[in-house]
Scaffold this motif. Sequence first.
Motif, PDB file in Angstrom:
ATOM      1  N   HIS A  29      -2.744  -7.715 -10.969  1.00  0.00           N
ATOM      2  CA  HIS A  29      -2.180  -8.322  -9.760  1.00  0.00           C
ATOM      3  C   HIS A  29      -2.014  -7.188  -8.759  1.00  0.00           C
ATOM      4  CE1 HIS A  29       1.159 -11.058  -7.853  1.00  0.00           C
ATOM      5  NE2 HIS A  29       0.051 -10.993  -7.128  1.00  0.00           N
ATOM      6  N   LEU A  30      -2.940  -7.132  -7.802  1.00  0.00           N
ATOM      7  CA  LEU A  30      -2.989  -5.977  -6.908  1.00  0.00           C
ATOM      8  C   LEU A  30      -1.990  -6.091  -5.761  1.00  0.00           C
ATOM      9  CD1 LEU A  30      -6.799  -5.146  -6.675  1.00  0.00           C
ATOM     10  CD2 LEU A  30      -5.120  -4.528  -8.435  1.00  0.00           C
ATOM     11  N   SER A  31      -1.799  -4.974  -5.090  1.00  0.00           N
ATOM     12  CA  SER A  31      -0.794  -4.841  -4.029  1.00  0.00           C
ATOM     13  C   SER A  31      -1.114  -5.713  -2.816  1.00  0.00           C
ATOM     14  CB  SER A  31      -0.712  -3.378  -3.592  1.00  0.00           C
ATOM     15  OG  SER A  31       0.153  -3.218  -2.492  1.00  0.00           O
ATOM     16  N   LEU A  32      -0.077  -6.005  -2.041  1.00  0.00           N
ATOM     17  CA  LEU A  32      -0.243  -6.731  -0.785  1.00  0.00           C
ATOM     18  C   LEU A  32      -0.781  -5.816   0.323  1.00  0.00           C
ATOM     19  CD1 LEU A  32       3.067  -8.808  -0.796  1.00  0.00           C
ATOM     20  CD2 LEU A  32       0.764  -9.654  -1.270  1.00  0.00           C
ATOM     21  N   LYS A  33      -0.673  -4.495   0.147  1.00  0.00           N
ATOM     22  CA  LYS A  33      -1.120  -3.546   1.164  1.00  0.00           C
ATOM     23  C   LYS A  33      -2.545  -3.081   0.875  1.00  0.00           C
ATOM     24  CE  LYS A  33       3.398  -1.678   2.475  1.00  0.00           C
ATOM     25  NZ  LYS A  33       4.197  -0.431   2.653  1.00  0.00           N
ATOM     26  N   ASN A  82      -5.442 -10.167  -4.214  1.00  0.00           N
ATOM     27  CA  ASN A  82      -4.846 -10.149  -2.871  1.00  0.00           C
ATOM     28  C   ASN A  82      -5.790  -9.565  -1.817  1.00  0.00           C
ATOM     29  OD1 ASN A  82      -2.279 -11.395  -3.096  1.00  0.00           O
ATOM     30  ND2 ASN A  82      -1.499  -9.600  -4.187  1.00  0.00           N
ATOM     31  N   THR A  83      -7.044  -9.944  -1.876  1.00  0.00           N
ATOM     32  CA  THR A  83      -8.054  -9.421  -0.939  1.00  0.00           C
ATOM     33  C   THR A  83      -7.979 -10.183   0.387  1.00  0.00           C
ATOM     34  OG1 THR A  83      -9.606 -10.889  -2.093  1.00  0.00           O
ATOM     35  CG2 THR A  83      -9.659  -8.544  -2.655  1.00  0.00           C
ATOM     36  N   PHE A  84      -6.940  -9.929   1.137  1.00  0.00           N
ATOM     37  CA  PHE A  84      -6.713 -10.651   2.377  1.00  0.00           C
ATOM     38  C   PHE A  84      -7.719 -10.273   3.456  1.00  0.00           C
ATOM     39  CE2 PHE A  84      -2.389 -10.581   0.452  1.00  0.00           C
ATOM     40  CZ  PHE A  84      -2.289 -11.956   0.227  1.00  0.00           C
ATOM     41  N   TRP A  85      -8.409  -9.148   3.314  1.00  0.00           N
ATOM     42  CA  TRP A  85      -9.425  -8.745   4.274  1.00  0.00           C
ATOM     43  C   TRP A  85     -10.815  -9.254   3.869  1.00  0.00           C
ATOM     44  CZ3 TRP A  85      -8.721  -3.299   6.806  1.00  0.00           C
ATOM     45  CH2 TRP A  85      -7.421  -3.199   7.315  1.00  0.00           C
ATOM     46  N   GLY A  86     -10.871 -10.051   2.819  1.00  0.00           N
ATOM     47  CA  GLY A  86     -12.133 -10.613   2.381  1.00  0.00           C
ATOM     48  C   GLY A  86     -12.644  -9.978   1.099  1.00  0.00           C
ATOM     49  N   SER A  87     -13.558 -10.668   0.449  1.00  0.00           N
ATOM     50  CA  SER A  87     -14.081 -10.204  -0.836  1.00  0.00           C
ATOM     51  C   SER A  87     -14.872  -8.912  -0.708  1.00  0.00           C
ATOM     52  CB  SER A  87     -14.962 -11.288  -1.471  1.00  0.00           C
ATOM     53  OG  SER A  87     -16.056 -11.609  -0.622  1.00  0.00           O
ATOM     54  N   ASN A  88     -15.255  -8.547   0.539  1.00  0.00           N
ATOM     55  CA  ASN A  88     -15.978  -7.281   0.722  1.00  0.00           C
ATOM     56  C   ASN A  88     -15.112  -6.073   0.375  1.00  0.00           C
ATOM     57  OD1 ASN A  88     -14.305  -7.659   2.909  1.00  0.00           O
ATOM     58  ND2 ASN A  88     -15.730  -6.820   4.409  1.00  0.00           N
ATOM     59  N   GLU A  89     -13.789  -6.283   0.225  1.00  0.00           N
ATOM     60  CA  GLU A  89     -12.918  -5.208  -0.253  1.00  0.00           C
ATOM     61  C   GLU A  89     -13.365  -4.692  -1.623  1.00  0.00           C
ATOM     62  OE1 GLU A  89      -8.695  -5.580  -0.312  1.00  0.00           O
ATOM     63  OE2 GLU A  89      -8.636  -6.841   1.478  1.00  0.00           O
ATOM     64  N   LEU A  90     -14.057  -5.545  -2.376  1.00  0.00           N
ATOM     65  CA  LEU A  90     -14.431  -5.201  -3.751  1.00  0.00           C
ATOM     66  C   LEU A  90     -15.842  -4.626  -3.868  1.00  0.00           C
ATOM     67  CD1 LEU A  90     -13.031  -8.281  -5.725  1.00  0.00           C
ATOM     68  CD2 LEU A  90     -11.916  -6.105  -5.253  1.00  0.00           C
ATOM     69  N   GLU A  91     -16.560  -4.513  -2.750  1.00  0.00           N
ATOM     70  CA  GLU A  91     -17.968  -4.112  -2.825  1.00  0.00           C
ATOM     71  C   GLU A  91     -18.156  -2.754  -3.494  1.00  0.00           C
ATOM     72  OE1 GLU A  91     -19.725  -4.366   1.014  1.00  0.00           O
ATOM     73  OE2 GLU A  91     -19.791  -6.566   1.007  1.00  0.00           O
ATOM     74  N   LEU A  92     -17.388  -1.752  -3.077  1.00  0.00           N
ATOM     75  CA  LEU A  92     -17.532  -0.414  -3.662  1.00  0.00           C
ATOM     76  C   LEU A  92     -17.123  -0.420  -5.133  1.00  0.00           C
ATOM     77  CD1 LEU A  92     -16.239   1.913  -0.787  1.00  0.00           C
ATOM     78  CD2 LEU A  92     -18.605   1.531  -1.525  1.00  0.00           C
ATOM     79  N   PHE A  93     -16.066  -1.159  -5.450  1.00  0.00           N
ATOM     80  CA  PHE A  93     -15.607  -1.240  -6.841  1.00  0.00           C
ATOM     81  C   PHE A  93     -16.678  -1.876  -7.728  1.00  0.00           C
ATOM     82  CE2 PHE A  93     -13.509  -3.741 -10.206  1.00  0.00           C
ATOM     83  CZ  PHE A  93     -12.885  -2.718 -10.904  1.00  0.00           C
ATOM     84  N   LEU A  94     -17.275  -2.965  -7.264  1.00  0.00           N
ATOM     85  CA  LEU A  94     -18.316  -3.633  -8.046  1.00  0.00           C
ATOM     86  C   LEU A  94     -19.542  -2.738  -8.198  1.00  0.00           C
ATOM     87  CD1 LEU A  94     -18.092  -7.271  -6.616  1.00  0.00           C
ATOM     88  CD2 LEU A  94     -17.189  -6.421  -8.782  1.00  0.00           C
ATOM     89  N   ALA A  95     -19.901  -2.041  -7.138  1.00  0.00           N
ATOM     90  CA  ALA A  95     -21.065  -1.151  -7.210  1.00  0.00           C
ATOM     91  C   ALA A  95     -20.811  -0.003  -8.178  1.00  0.00           C
ATOM     92  CB  ALA A  95     -21.386  -0.610  -5.818  1.00  0.00           C
ATOM     93  N   ALA A  96     -19.593   0.526  -8.174  1.00  0.00           N
ATOM     94  CA  ALA A  96     -19.283   1.673  -9.037  1.00  0.00           C
ATOM     95  C   ALA A  96     -19.174   1.284 -10.498  1.00  0.00           C
ATOM     96  CB  ALA A  96     -17.982   2.322  -8.574  1.00  0.00           C
TER      97      ALA A  96
END
Length: 251
Positions: free
Chosen positions: A140-144, A173-187
């Motif tokens: 459960h990730l941070s709100l920030k 809590n990806t309020f800025w969109g799922s693109n927040e995870l792009e680097l994590f998924l790539a890594a």
Amino acid sequence: MRFLVYNIRYATGHNNGYHLPFPYSGFFRSTRRKLDEIIDFIGSYAPDVIGLIEVDSGSYRSGRSCQAEAIAQALGYSHLVETKYGDKSLTRRVPVLNKQSNALLTRQDVVKHRYHYFDEGIKRLVIEAEFDSVVFFIVHLSLKFRHRQNQLQRLHQLVKSTNKPVVIGGDFNTFWGSNELELFLAATGLCSANPDGLPSHPSHAPHRQIDFILHSSELEVSKFAIPDVQLSDHSPLICDLDFTESFCSIA
């Protein structure tokens, strides 16, 4: 292997008077009736592994009983549950808040488990549960945003330290969109079980994708669904995961 991820909001409900007579007043009410409905819902899908976010582990709201334990006993699961906040967090000293937890329930044998805590953010817990052939992480990730990015960096390290296929489930809590995870998924090389980006929040009119199930390439999704159920402000995610033929032949 059926996996269900659900932010149950401490079984305090959603809409229908949740904000009456004052905003968020539903947060302080008894949770017994709504928990029974959640138990019936989960039982109807018979998942093998369950990741629960926002579980009350023993405040007055739940009658001093642990909701994860109640669900496990009702449906025949074992459970892991721990507070979301780090050992040094002031939140651990605040009544009600110090009983706010996350949990993993399963009918399978857990080889070993660990509770990790991120260095930043208020919500810090990572539940790691290792099974014979796969490792699950519940988060459960941070709100920030900045905290989330640092938490994802640490989660990447945890994923890379395992030598088995991985499944991660939780509220990101990806309020800025799922693109927040792009680097994590790539890594990490992980894939989303929801490639179409179907939203799960808020449950009465979903338009945000903030809940995720991520998995290693050794696993493939044969079925994914977000049931239209409004027992929380989040909708649950359910997927059926199978090992790929190539992984089975190697194993």
